[in-house]
Design a protein around this motif. Structure first.
Motif, PDB file in Angstrom:
ATOM      1  N   GLU A 169     114.736 -86.742 -97.514  1.00 10.37           N
ATOM      2  CA  GLU A 169     114.988 -85.344 -97.884  1.00 10.37           C
ATOM      3  C   GLU A 169     115.712 -84.579 -96.784  1.00 10.37           C
ATOM      4  N   LYS A 170     115.831 -85.163 -95.600  1.00 14.84           N
ATOM      5  CA  LYS A 170     116.589 -84.533 -94.518  1.00 14.84           C
ATOM      6  C   LYS A 170     118.087 -84.577 -94.795  1.00 14.84           C
ATOM      7  N   VAL A 171     118.529 -85.581 -95.553  1.00 15.83           N
ATOM      8  CA  VAL A 171     119.967 -85.785 -95.770  1.00 15.83           C
ATOM      9  C   VAL A 171     120.618 -84.582 -96.442  1.00 15.83           C
ATOM     10  N   PRO A 172     120.107 -84.089 -97.596  1.00 17.58           N
ATOM     11  CA  PRO A 172     120.751 -82.912 -98.200  1.00 17.58           C
ATOM     12  C   PRO A 172     120.587 -81.651 -97.361  1.00 17.58           C
ATOM     13  N   GLN A 173     119.568 -81.601 -96.499  1.00 15.89           N
ATOM     14  CA  GLN A 173     119.367 -80.408 -95.673  1.00 15.89           C
ATOM     15  C   GLN A 173     120.479 -80.243 -94.639  1.00 15.89           C
ATOM     16  N   VAL A 174     120.852 -81.359 -93.997  1.00 21.15           N
ATOM     17  CA  VAL A 174     121.850 -81.258 -92.919  1.00 21.15           C
ATOM     18  C   VAL A 174     123.281 -81.329 -93.442  1.00 21.15           C
ATOM     19  N   GLY A 175     123.462 -81.751 -94.694  1.00 19.91           N
ATOM     20  CA  GLY A 175     124.808 -81.918 -95.229  1.00 19.91           C
ATOM     21  C   GLY A 175     125.296 -80.721 -96.025  1.00 19.91           C
ATOM     22  N   THR A 176     124.581 -79.621 -95.947  1.00 19.38           N
ATOM     23  CA  THR A 176     124.924 -78.428 -96.731  1.00 19.38           C
ATOM     24  C   THR A 176     125.504 -77.354 -95.821  1.00 19.38           C
ATOM     25  N   LEU A 177     126.438 -76.581 -96.346  1.00 20.72           N
ATOM     26  CA  LEU A 177     127.018 -75.461 -95.591  1.00 20.72           C
ATOM     27  C   LEU A 177     125.942 -74.440 -95.233  1.00 20.72           C
ATOM     28  N   PRO A 178     126.152 -73.696 -94.127  1.00 17.23           N
ATOM     29  CA  PRO A 178     125.204 -72.615 -93.814  1.00 17.23           C
ATOM     30  C   PRO A 178     125.174 -71.592 -94.951  1.00 17.23           C
ATOM     31  N   ASP A 179     124.061 -70.911 -95.091  1.00 13.82           N
ATOM     32  CA  ASP A 179     123.951 -69.898 -96.137  1.00 13.82           C
ATOM     33  C   ASP A 179     124.957 -68.772 -95.895  1.00 13.82           C
ATOM     34  N   PRO A 180     125.592 -68.263 -96.965  1.00 16.40           N
ATOM     35  CA  PRO A 180     126.521 -67.136 -96.800  1.00 16.40           C
ATOM     36  C   PRO A 180     125.769 -65.872 -96.386  1.00 16.40           C
ATOM     37  N   GLN A 181     126.446 -64.981 -95.730  1.00 15.64           N
ATOM     38  CA  GLN A 181     125.846 -63.731 -95.267  1.00 15.64           C
ATOM     39  C   GLN A 181     126.403 -62.565 -96.091  1.00 15.64           C
ATOM     40  N   VAL A 182     125.515 -61.700 -96.520  1.00 19.79           N
ATOM     41  CA  VAL A 182     125.885 -60.509 -97.282  1.00 19.79           C
ATOM     42  C   VAL A 182     125.429 -59.288 -96.497  1.00 19.79           C
ATOM     43  N   ALA A 183     126.320 -58.311 -96.339  1.00 13.21           N
ATOM     44  CA  ALA A 183     125.984 -57.078 -95.612  1.00 13.21           C
ATOM     45  C   ALA A 183     126.300 -55.869 -96.490  1.00 13.21           C
ATOM     46  N   PHE A 184     125.468 -54.844 -96.396  1.00  8.06           N
ATOM     47  CA  PHE A 184     125.651 -53.609 -97.170  1.00  8.06           C
ATOM     48  C   PHE A 184     125.581 -52.430 -96.211  1.00  8.06           C
ATOM     49  N   GLY A 185     126.557 -51.525 -96.365  1.00 11.15           N
ATOM     50  CA  GLY A 185     126.561 -50.319 -95.535  1.00 11.15           C
ATOM     51  C   GLY A 185     126.716 -49.072 -96.399  1.00 11.15           C
ATOM     52  N   TYR A 186     125.948 -48.034 -96.037  1.00 14.46           N
ATOM     53  CA  TYR A 186     126.030 -46.765 -96.792  1.00 14.46           C
ATOM     54  C   TYR A 186     126.378 -45.653 -95.818  1.00 14.46           C
ATOM     55  N   PHE A 187     127.420 -44.870 -96.179  1.00 13.36           N
ATOM     56  CA  PHE A 187     127.889 -43.793 -95.313  1.00 13.36           C
ATOM     57  C   PHE A 187     127.057 -42.531 -95.559  1.00 13.36           C
ATOM     58  N   ILE A 188     126.322 -42.085 -94.525  1.00 15.04           N
ATOM     59  CA  ILE A 188     125.573 -40.819 -94.655  1.00 15.04           C
ATOM     60  C   ILE A 188     126.552 -39.650 -94.692  1.00 15.04           C
ATOM     61  N   GLN A 189     127.560 -39.738 -93.843  1.00 18.38           N
ATOM     62  CA  GLN A 189     128.654 -38.770 -93.899  1.00 18.38           C
ATOM     63  C   GLN A 189     129.895 -39.536 -94.328  1.00 18.38           C
ATOM     64  N   SER A 190     130.268 -39.357 -95.558  1.00 21.39           N
ATOM     65  CA  SER A 190     131.357 -40.146 -96.129  1.00 21.39           C
ATOM     66  C   SER A 190     132.691 -39.760 -95.502  1.00 21.39           C
ATOM     67  N   PRO A 191     133.393 -40.734 -94.914  1.00 19.36           N
ATOM     68  CA  PRO A 191     134.723 -40.425 -94.381  1.00 19.36           C
ATOM     69  C   PRO A 191     135.709 -40.185 -95.532  1.00 19.36           C
ATOM     70  N   GLU A 192     136.494 -39.124 -95.391  1.00 21.82           N
ATOM     71  CA  GLU A 192     137.460 -38.776 -96.426  1.00 21.82           C
ATOM     72  C   GLU A 192     138.723 -39.601 -96.263  1.00 21.82           C
ATOM     73  N   THR A 193     139.235 -40.068 -97.388  1.00 20.32           N
ATOM     74  CA  THR A 193     140.518 -40.756 -97.408  1.00 20.32           C
ATOM     75  C   THR A 193     141.405 -40.091 -98.431  1.00 20.32           C
ATOM     76  N   ARG A 194     142.640 -40.537 -98.516  1.00 16.73           N
ATOM     77  CA  ARG A 194     143.584 -39.955 -99.460  1.00 16.73           C
ATOM     78  C   ARG A 194     143.126 -40.081-100.893  1.00 16.73           C
ATOM     79  N   VAL A 195     142.419 -41.201-101.162  1.00 15.35           N
ATOM     80  CA  VAL A 195     142.016 -41.458-102.546  1.00 15.35           C
ATOM     81  C   VAL A 195     140.570 -41.066-102.804  1.00 15.35           C
ATOM     82  N   GLY A 196     139.891 -40.487-101.789  1.00 11.91           N
ATOM     83  CA  GLY A 196     138.522 -40.059-102.005  1.00 11.91           C
ATOM     84  C   GLY A 196     137.599 -40.473-100.875  1.00 11.91           C
ATOM     85  N   PRO A 197     136.382 -39.952-100.878  1.00  8.06           N
ATOM     86  CA  PRO A 197     135.416 -40.266 -99.812  1.00  8.06           C
ATOM     87  C   PRO A 197     134.819 -41.676 -99.993  1.00  8.06           C
TER      88      PRO A 197
END
Length: 415
Positions: free
Chosen positions: A53-81
Protein backbone atom coordinates in the motif's frame (compact mmCIF):
# COMPACT_ATOMS: atom_id res chain seq x y z
CA UNK A 1 6.98 -71.47 -6.46
CA UNK A 2 9.68 -68.91 -7.39
CA UNK A 3 7.14 -66.90 -9.46
CA UNK A 4 4.72 -66.91 -6.51
CA UNK A 5 7.48 -65.63 -4.22
CA UNK A 6 8.29 -62.80 -6.62
CA UNK A 7 4.61 -61.88 -6.75
CA UNK A 8 4.47 -61.70 -2.96
CA UNK A 9 7.56 -59.49 -2.88
CA UNK A 10 6.21 -57.30 -5.68
CA UNK A 11 2.82 -56.76 -4.04
CA UNK A 12 4.50 -56.20 -0.67
CA UNK A 13 6.67 -53.45 -2.14
CA UNK A 14 3.64 -51.99 -3.90
CA UNK A 15 1.70 -51.93 -0.63
CA UNK A 16 4.60 -50.29 1.21
CA UNK A 17 4.92 -47.67 -1.52
CA UNK A 18 1.20 -46.89 -1.40
CA UNK A 19 1.30 -46.58 2.40
CA UNK A 20 4.27 -44.22 2.19
CA UNK A 21 2.51 -42.15 -0.47
CA UNK A 22 -0.59 -41.98 1.72
CA UNK A 23 1.48 -40.96 4.73
CA UNK A 24 3.26 -38.23 2.79
CA UNK A 25 -0.08 -36.92 1.54
CA UNK A 26 -1.22 -36.71 5.17
CA UNK A 27 1.81 -34.56 5.98
CA UNK A 28 1.16 -32.40 2.91
CA UNK A 29 -2.35 -31.82 4.18
CA UNK A 30 -0.97 -30.75 7.57
CA UNK A 31 1.34 -28.28 5.81
CA UNK A 32 -1.63 -26.82 3.95
CA UNK A 33 -3.57 -26.40 7.20
CA UNK A 34 -0.57 -24.68 8.81
CA UNK A 35 -0.18 -22.30 5.85
CA UNK A 36 -3.83 -21.32 6.09
CA UNK A 37 -4.17 -21.07 9.88
CA UNK A 38 -0.83 -20.19 11.48
CA UNK A 39 -1.19 -16.71 13.06
CA UNK A 40 2.48 -15.76 12.76
CA UNK A 41 2.37 -16.49 9.03
CA UNK A 42 -0.80 -14.41 8.70
CA UNK A 43 0.95 -11.53 10.45
CA UNK A 44 3.90 -11.75 8.06
CA UNK A 45 1.56 -11.69 5.05
CA UNK A 46 -0.23 -8.63 6.46
CA UNK A 47 3.16 -6.88 6.74
CA UNK A 48 3.69 -7.55 3.04
CA UNK A 49 0.23 -6.27 2.09
CA UNK A 50 0.79 -3.13 4.17
CA UNK A 51 4.10 -2.53 2.35
CA UNK A 52 2.32 -2.85 -1.00
CA UNK A 53 0.00 0.00 0.00
CA UNK A 54 3.05 2.29 0.14
CA UNK A 55 3.38 2.15 -3.66
CA UNK A 56 0.31 4.29 -4.55
CA UNK A 57 1.13 6.66 -1.68
CA UNK A 58 4.56 7.66 -2.99
CA UNK A 59 3.61 7.58 -6.69
CA UNK A 60 0.92 10.26 -6.46
CA UNK A 61 1.29 14.00 -7.07
CA UNK A 62 1.20 16.29 -4.02
CA UNK A 63 -2.26 17.52 -3.13
CA UNK A 64 -3.26 20.76 -4.92
CA UNK A 65 -3.47 23.91 -2.83
CA UNK A 66 -6.52 26.18 -2.81
CA UNK A 67 -6.42 29.70 -1.33
CA UNK A 68 -9.27 32.17 -0.74
CA UNK A 69 -8.92 35.87 -0.03
CA UNK A 70 -11.60 38.42 0.87
CA UNK A 71 -11.00 42.17 0.61
CA UNK A 72 -12.26 44.06 3.69
CA UNK A 73 -11.58 47.27 1.82
CA UNK A 74 -12.24 46.48 -1.81
CA UNK A 75 -9.68 48.05 -4.15
CA UNK A 76 -11.39 49.98 -6.93
CA UNK A 77 -10.62 49.16 -10.53
CA UNK A 78 -11.90 50.47 -13.83
CA UNK A 79 -14.41 47.67 -14.07
CA UNK A 80 -15.46 47.69 -10.41
CA UNK A 81 -14.30 46.92 -6.87
CA UNK A 82 -12.49 43.61 -6.16
CA UNK A 83 -14.46 41.57 -3.62
CA UNK A 84 -12.56 38.25 -3.28
CA UNK A 85 -9.89 36.09 -4.90
CA UNK A 86 -9.52 32.32 -5.42
CA UNK A 87 -6.20 30.64 -6.23
CA UNK A 88 -5.53 26.99 -7.18
CA UNK A 89 -1.98 25.66 -7.56
CA UNK A 90 -0.45 22.28 -8.29
CA UNK A 91 3.18 21.27 -7.73
CA UNK A 92 4.93 18.89 -10.16
CA UNK A 93 8.20 17.15 -9.23
CA UNK A 94 11.03 16.58 -11.69
CA UNK A 95 10.40 14.07 -14.45
CA UNK A 96 10.68 10.46 -13.30
CA UNK A 97 10.80 11.24 -9.56
CA UNK A 98 7.42 9.67 -8.77
CA UNK A 99 8.15 6.49 -10.76
CA UNK A 100 11.52 6.20 -8.98
CA UNK A 101 9.77 6.47 -5.61
CA UNK A 102 7.32 3.79 -6.73
CA UNK A 103 10.25 1.55 -7.64
CA UNK A 104 11.71 2.01 -4.15
CA UNK A 105 8.40 1.15 -2.47
CA UNK A 106 7.82 -1.81 -4.80
CA UNK A 107 11.25 -3.30 -4.09
CA UNK A 108 10.79 -2.87 -0.33
CA UNK A 109 7.40 -4.58 -0.61
CA UNK A 110 9.02 -7.44 -2.54
CA UNK A 111 11.59 -7.72 0.26
CA UNK A 112 8.69 -8.05 2.71
CA UNK A 113 7.17 -10.73 0.49
CA UNK A 114 10.40 -12.73 0.66
CA UNK A 115 10.29 -12.36 4.46
CA UNK A 116 6.78 -13.84 4.31
CA UNK A 117 7.96 -16.67 2.04
CA UNK A 118 10.87 -17.35 4.38
CA UNK A 119 8.45 -17.47 7.32
CA UNK A 120 6.31 -19.96 5.39
CA UNK A 121 9.34 -22.14 4.56
CA UNK A 122 10.42 -22.03 8.20
CA UNK A 123 6.89 -22.93 9.31
CA UNK A 124 6.89 -25.93 6.97
CA UNK A 125 10.24 -27.02 8.40
CA UNK A 126 8.90 -26.71 11.95
CA UNK A 127 5.74 -28.66 11.07
CA UNK A 128 7.75 -31.44 9.40
CA UNK A 129 10.21 -31.64 12.31
CA UNK A 130 7.39 -31.70 14.87
CA UNK A 131 5.66 -34.42 12.83
CA UNK A 132 8.83 -36.54 12.68
CA UNK A 133 9.45 -36.08 16.41
CA UNK A 134 5.87 -37.12 17.15
CA UNK A 135 6.36 -40.20 14.97
CA UNK A 136 9.54 -41.05 16.91
CA UNK A 137 7.86 -40.77 20.29
CA UNK A 138 5.02 -43.03 19.07
CA UNK A 139 7.57 -45.61 17.93
CA UNK A 140 9.57 -45.20 21.16
CA UNK A 141 6.44 -45.97 23.19
CA UNK A 142 5.68 -49.01 21.05
CA UNK A 143 9.28 -50.32 21.20
CA UNK A 144 9.48 -49.77 24.94
CA UNK A 145 6.21 -51.64 25.48
CA UNK A 146 7.54 -54.52 23.35
CA UNK A 147 10.68 -54.65 25.49
CA UNK A 148 8.57 -54.62 28.65
CA UNK A 149 6.77 -57.69 27.31
CA UNK A 150 10.12 -59.36 26.62
CA UNK A 151 11.19 -58.72 30.20
CA UNK A 152 7.85 -59.98 31.48
CA UNK A 153 8.47 -63.26 29.63
CA UNK A 154 11.98 -63.37 31.04
CA UNK A 155 10.61 -62.70 34.53
CA UNK A 156 8.17 -65.59 34.25
CA UNK A 157 10.99 -67.81 33.03
CA UNK A 158 13.19 -66.84 35.97
CA UNK A 159 10.33 -67.59 38.41
CA UNK A 160 9.95 -71.07 36.93
CA UNK A 161 13.68 -71.67 37.33
CA UNK A 162 13.63 -70.32 40.90
CA UNK A 163 10.77 -72.67 41.82
CA UNK A 164 12.74 -75.54 40.29
CA UNK A 165 15.78 -74.53 42.34
CA UNK A 166 17.84 -73.82 39.22
CA UNK A 167 18.17 -70.06 39.71
CA UNK A 168 18.56 -67.49 42.47
CA UNK A 169 15.89 -64.98 43.51
CA UNK A 170 18.47 -62.38 42.53
CA UNK A 171 17.57 -63.12 38.91
CA UNK A 172 13.99 -62.06 39.49
CA UNK A 173 15.05 -58.92 41.35
CA UNK A 174 17.36 -57.92 38.51
CA UNK A 175 14.48 -58.29 36.07
CA UNK A 176 12.37 -56.11 38.38
CA UNK A 177 15.07 -53.44 38.29
CA UNK A 178 15.08 -53.48 34.50
CA UNK A 179 11.28 -53.39 34.38
CA UNK A 180 11.15 -50.41 36.75
CA UNK A 181 13.62 -48.51 34.57
CA UNK A 182 11.63 -49.29 31.42
CA UNK A 183 8.31 -48.32 32.99
CA UNK A 184 9.82 -45.03 34.15
CA UNK A 185 11.16 -44.41 30.63
CA UNK A 186 7.77 -45.32 29.18
CA UNK A 187 6.06 -42.78 31.47
CA UNK A 188 8.51 -40.10 30.28
CA UNK A 189 7.77 -40.98 26.66
CA UNK A 190 4.02 -40.69 27.28
CA UNK A 191 4.44 -37.26 28.88
CA UNK A 192 6.67 -36.17 26.00
CA UNK A 193 4.04 -37.35 23.53
CA UNK A 194 1.49 -34.97 25.09
CA UNK A 195 3.94 -32.07 24.80
CA UNK A 196 4.75 -32.85 21.16
CA UNK A 197 1.06 -33.22 20.33
CA UNK A 198 0.34 -29.75 21.72
CA UNK A 199 3.33 -28.25 19.90
CA UNK A 200 2.33 -29.76 16.55
CA UNK A 201 -1.31 -28.70 16.85
CA UNK A 202 -0.31 -25.18 17.89
CA UNK A 203 1.71 -24.86 14.69
CA UNK A 204 -1.50 -25.71 12.83
CA UNK A 205 -3.50 -23.40 15.14
CA UNK A 206 -6.03 -26.08 16.04
CA UNK A 207 -7.20 -27.88 19.19
CA UNK A 208 -4.37 -29.21 21.37
CA UNK A 209 -5.92 -32.65 21.55
CA UNK A 210 -6.48 -33.08 17.81
CA UNK A 211 -5.37 -36.50 16.57
CA UNK A 212 -2.11 -36.75 14.60
CA UNK A 213 -1.88 -39.50 12.01
CA UNK A 214 1.60 -41.01 11.63
CA UNK A 215 2.75 -43.93 9.46
CA UNK A 216 3.70 -47.34 10.78
CA UNK A 217 7.13 -46.84 9.22
CA UNK A 218 8.44 -43.40 8.34
CA UNK A 219 9.56 -42.93 4.74
CA UNK A 220 13.06 -41.67 3.95
CA UNK A 221 13.41 -38.29 2.25
CA UNK A 222 16.37 -37.72 -0.03
CA UNK A 223 18.34 -34.69 -1.20
CA UNK A 224 17.70 -34.39 -4.96
CA UNK A 225 20.88 -32.52 -6.03
CA UNK A 226 24.60 -33.06 -5.64
CA UNK A 227 26.61 -30.86 -3.28
CA UNK A 228 27.73 -28.12 -5.70
CA UNK A 229 24.33 -27.82 -7.40
CA UNK A 230 22.59 -27.77 -4.03
CA UNK A 231 24.74 -24.91 -2.76
CA UNK A 232 24.17 -22.94 -5.99
CA UNK A 233 20.44 -23.54 -5.63
CA UNK A 234 20.53 -22.20 -2.07
CA UNK A 235 22.32 -19.02 -3.19
CA UNK A 236 19.74 -18.47 -5.93
CA UNK A 237 16.52 -19.52 -4.20
CA UNK A 238 16.96 -18.78 -0.48
CA UNK A 239 14.32 -16.24 0.56
CA UNK A 240 16.63 -14.36 2.92
CA UNK A 241 19.08 -13.70 0.08
CA UNK A 242 16.20 -12.73 -2.21
CA UNK A 243 14.98 -10.25 0.40
CA UNK A 244 18.45 -8.69 0.57
CA UNK A 245 18.54 -8.43 -3.24
CA UNK A 246 15.24 -6.53 -3.28
CA UNK A 247 16.47 -4.17 -0.55
CA UNK A 248 19.62 -3.55 -2.59
CA UNK A 249 17.47 -2.70 -5.63
CA UNK A 250 15.39 -0.40 -3.44
CA UNK A 251 18.47 1.54 -2.32
CA UNK A 252 19.74 1.76 -5.90
CA UNK A 253 16.44 3.41 -6.78
CA UNK A 254 16.66 5.49 -3.62
CA UNK A 255 19.86 7.01 -5.00
CA UNK A 256 17.97 7.97 -8.17
CA UNK A 257 15.23 9.50 -6.01
CA UNK A 258 17.79 11.53 -4.05
CA UNK A 259 19.31 12.88 -7.26
CA UNK A 260 15.92 13.86 -8.68
CA UNK A 261 14.88 15.44 -5.39
CA UNK A 262 17.75 17.88 -5.94
CA UNK A 263 16.29 19.06 -9.27
CA UNK A 264 13.75 21.91 -9.65
CA UNK A 265 10.02 21.46 -9.08
CA UNK A 266 7.33 23.19 -11.12
CA UNK A 267 4.19 24.93 -9.90
CA UNK A 268 1.22 25.78 -12.10
CA UNK A 269 -1.63 27.88 -10.74
CA UNK A 270 -4.98 29.43 -11.60
CA UNK A 271 -6.38 32.73 -10.25
CA UNK A 272 -9.95 33.98 -10.11
CA UNK A 273 -10.99 37.41 -8.81
CA UNK A 274 -14.59 38.33 -7.99
CA UNK A 275 -15.31 41.94 -9.12
CA UNK A 276 -18.33 44.05 -8.15
CA UNK A 277 -20.07 46.56 -10.45
CA UNK A 278 -18.98 50.19 -10.58
CA UNK A 279 -22.19 52.25 -10.75
CA UNK A 280 -20.40 55.17 -12.39
CA UNK A 281 -18.80 53.09 -15.16
CA UNK A 282 -20.34 52.54 -18.56
CA UNK A 283 -17.63 50.02 -19.67
CA UNK A 284 -18.88 46.84 -21.33
CA UNK A 285 -16.92 44.67 -18.91
CA UNK A 286 -18.18 46.51 -15.86
CA UNK A 287 -18.44 44.04 -12.91
CA UNK A 288 -16.91 41.22 -14.90
CA UNK A 289 -14.84 38.73 -12.85
CA UNK A 290 -11.17 38.24 -13.71
CA UNK A 291 -9.78 34.79 -14.57
CA UNK A 292 -5.98 34.43 -14.68
CA UNK A 293 -4.38 31.35 -16.31
CA UNK A 294 -1.78 30.13 -15.95
CA UNK A 295 0.66 31.24 -13.33
CA UNK A 296 3.92 29.25 -13.49
CA UNK A 297 6.43 28.92 -10.65
CA UNK A 298 9.68 27.16 -10.05
CA UNK A 299 11.08 25.70 -6.80
CA UNK A 300 14.86 25.81 -6.89
CA UNK A 301 16.70 23.50 -4.44
CA UNK A 302 19.52 25.81 -3.44
CA UNK A 303 20.64 24.03 -0.26
CA UNK A 304 22.63 21.21 -1.83
CA UNK A 305 24.06 19.75 1.37
CA UNK A 306 20.79 17.98 2.15
CA UNK A 307 20.55 16.32 -1.27
CA UNK A 308 24.20 15.27 -1.28
CA UNK A 309 23.65 13.63 2.12
CA UNK A 310 20.59 11.78 0.73
CA UNK A 311 22.66 10.39 -2.15
CA UNK A 312 25.50 9.36 0.16
CA UNK A 313 23.04 7.70 2.54
CA UNK A 314 21.60 5.61 -0.31
CA UNK A 315 25.12 4.52 -1.34
CA UNK A 316 26.00 3.47 2.20
CA UNK A 317 22.78 1.46 2.40
CA UNK A 318 23.72 -0.28 -0.84
CA UNK A 319 27.14 -1.17 0.55
CA UNK A 320 25.51 -2.48 3.73
CA UNK A 321 23.20 -4.80 1.77
CA UNK A 322 26.06 -6.06 -0.41
CA UNK A 323 28.08 -6.93 2.72
CA UNK A 324 25.00 -8.43 4.37
CA UNK A 325 24.39 -10.65 1.34
CA UNK A 326 28.01 -11.86 1.37
CA UNK A 327 27.77 -12.64 5.07
CA UNK A 328 24.46 -14.46 4.58
CA UNK A 329 25.94 -16.60 1.80
CA UNK A 330 28.86 -17.55 4.04
CA UNK A 331 26.49 -18.42 6.88
CA UNK A 332 24.22 -20.47 4.61
CA UNK A 333 27.25 -22.32 3.20
CA UNK A 334 28.29 -23.34 6.71
CA UNK A 335 24.73 -24.32 7.66
CA UNK A 336 24.41 -26.36 4.46
CA UNK A 337 27.59 -28.31 5.19
CA UNK A 338 26.44 -29.05 8.74
CA UNK A 339 22.98 -30.12 7.54
CA UNK A 340 24.55 -32.38 4.91
CA UNK A 341 26.69 -33.94 7.63
CA UNK A 342 23.58 -34.61 9.73
CA UNK A 343 21.77 -36.08 6.71
CA UNK A 344 24.66 -38.44 5.91
CA UNK A 345 25.05 -39.34 9.58
CA UNK A 346 21.35 -40.21 9.73
CA UNK A 347 21.76 -42.45 6.70
CA UNK A 348 24.66 -44.30 8.29
CA UNK A 349 22.91 -44.68 11.65
CA UNK A 350 19.78 -46.09 10.00
CA UNK A 351 21.80 -48.82 8.33
CA UNK A 352 24.03 -49.47 11.36
CA UNK A 353 21.27 -49.72 13.95
CA UNK A 354 19.17 -51.83 11.61
CA UNK A 355 22.00 -54.37 11.36
CA UNK A 356 22.73 -54.17 15.08
CA UNK A 357 19.07 -54.75 15.94
CA UNK A 358 18.91 -57.90 13.81
CA UNK A 359 22.06 -59.28 15.40
CA UNK A 360 20.90 -58.39 18.91
CA UNK A 361 17.57 -60.18 18.33
CA UNK A 362 19.36 -63.34 17.23
CA UNK A 363 21.72 -63.18 20.20
CA UNK A 364 18.82 -62.61 22.58
CA UNK A 365 16.91 -65.61 21.20
CA UNK A 366 19.98 -67.81 21.65
CA UNK A 367 20.60 -66.55 25.19
CA UNK A 368 16.96 -66.96 26.18
CA UNK A 369 17.06 -70.56 24.97
CA UNK A 370 20.32 -71.12 26.81
CA UNK A 371 18.98 -69.60 30.01
CA UNK A 372 15.86 -71.77 29.88
CA UNK A 373 18.04 -74.88 30.04
CA UNK A 374 20.59 -73.66 32.62
CA UNK A 375 21.17 -70.67 34.91
CA UNK A 376 24.07 -69.24 32.98
CA UNK A 377 24.19 -66.07 30.88
CA UNK A 378 21.62 -64.24 33.00
CA UNK A 379 23.48 -60.92 33.06
CA UNK A 380 24.28 -61.29 29.38
CA UNK A 381 20.57 -61.66 28.60
CA UNK A 382 19.81 -58.39 30.39
CA UNK A 383 22.71 -56.61 28.69
CA UNK A 384 21.66 -57.73 25.20
CA UNK A 385 18.05 -56.80 25.94
CA UNK A 386 19.19 -53.27 26.86
CA UNK A 387 21.26 -53.10 23.69
CA UNK A 388 18.34 -54.26 21.57
CA UNK A 389 16.16 -51.49 23.01
CA UNK A 390 18.93 -48.95 22.37
CA UNK A 391 19.46 -50.06 18.76
CA UNK A 392 15.75 -50.02 17.95
CA UNK A 393 15.28 -46.55 19.41
CA UNK A 394 18.43 -45.27 17.73
CA UNK A 395 17.29 -46.55 14.35
CA UNK A 396 14.01 -44.69 14.61
CA UNK A 397 15.80 -41.56 15.89
CA UNK A 398 18.22 -41.76 12.96
CA UNK A 399 15.27 -41.97 10.57
CA UNK A 400 13.66 -38.84 12.03
CA UNK A 401 17.01 -37.00 12.08
CA UNK A 402 17.62 -37.79 8.42
CA UNK A 403 14.19 -36.56 7.40
CA UNK A 404 14.57 -33.45 9.58
CA UNK A 405 17.88 -32.69 7.80
CA UNK A 406 16.17 -33.14 4.41
CA UNK A 407 13.36 -30.84 5.58
CA UNK A 408 15.91 -28.19 6.56
CA UNK A 409 17.48 -28.50 3.12
CA UNK A 410 14.05 -27.69 1.68
CA UNK A 411 13.93 -24.61 3.92
CA UNK A 412 17.36 -23.49 2.73
CA UNK A 413 16.26 -23.59 -0.92
CA UNK A 414 13.01 -21.83 -0.07
CA UNK A 415 10.50 -24.66 -0.40
Amino acid sequence: MIIKMYKIIFFGCLLLLSLNTFSQSVLENYLKIAAENNPELKASFSDYMAAMEKVPQVGTLPDPQVAFGYFIQSPETRVGPQRATFNLSQSFPWFGLLSAKEDVATEMAKAKYEVFENAKSNLFFEVKTAYYNYYFIEKAIQITKDNVEILQVFKRLSLVKIEAGKASIVDELRVELELNDLENQLALFLDTKDVLQVKFNNLLNREDTSEIMVPELLWQDEIPLDQLKMLDEIYVSNHQIKSIDHKLNAFLNQEIVAKKEGLPKFNIGLGYTVVGKNPSSIASDNGKDVFMFPSVGLTIPLYRKKYKAMITEAKYMQEAEISRKEDKKNTLGTIYKNTLKEFNDGNRRIALNGRQSEIAKKVLDVLMTSYSTNSKDFEEVLRIERQLLKYELEQQKALTDKNAAAAFMDYLIGK
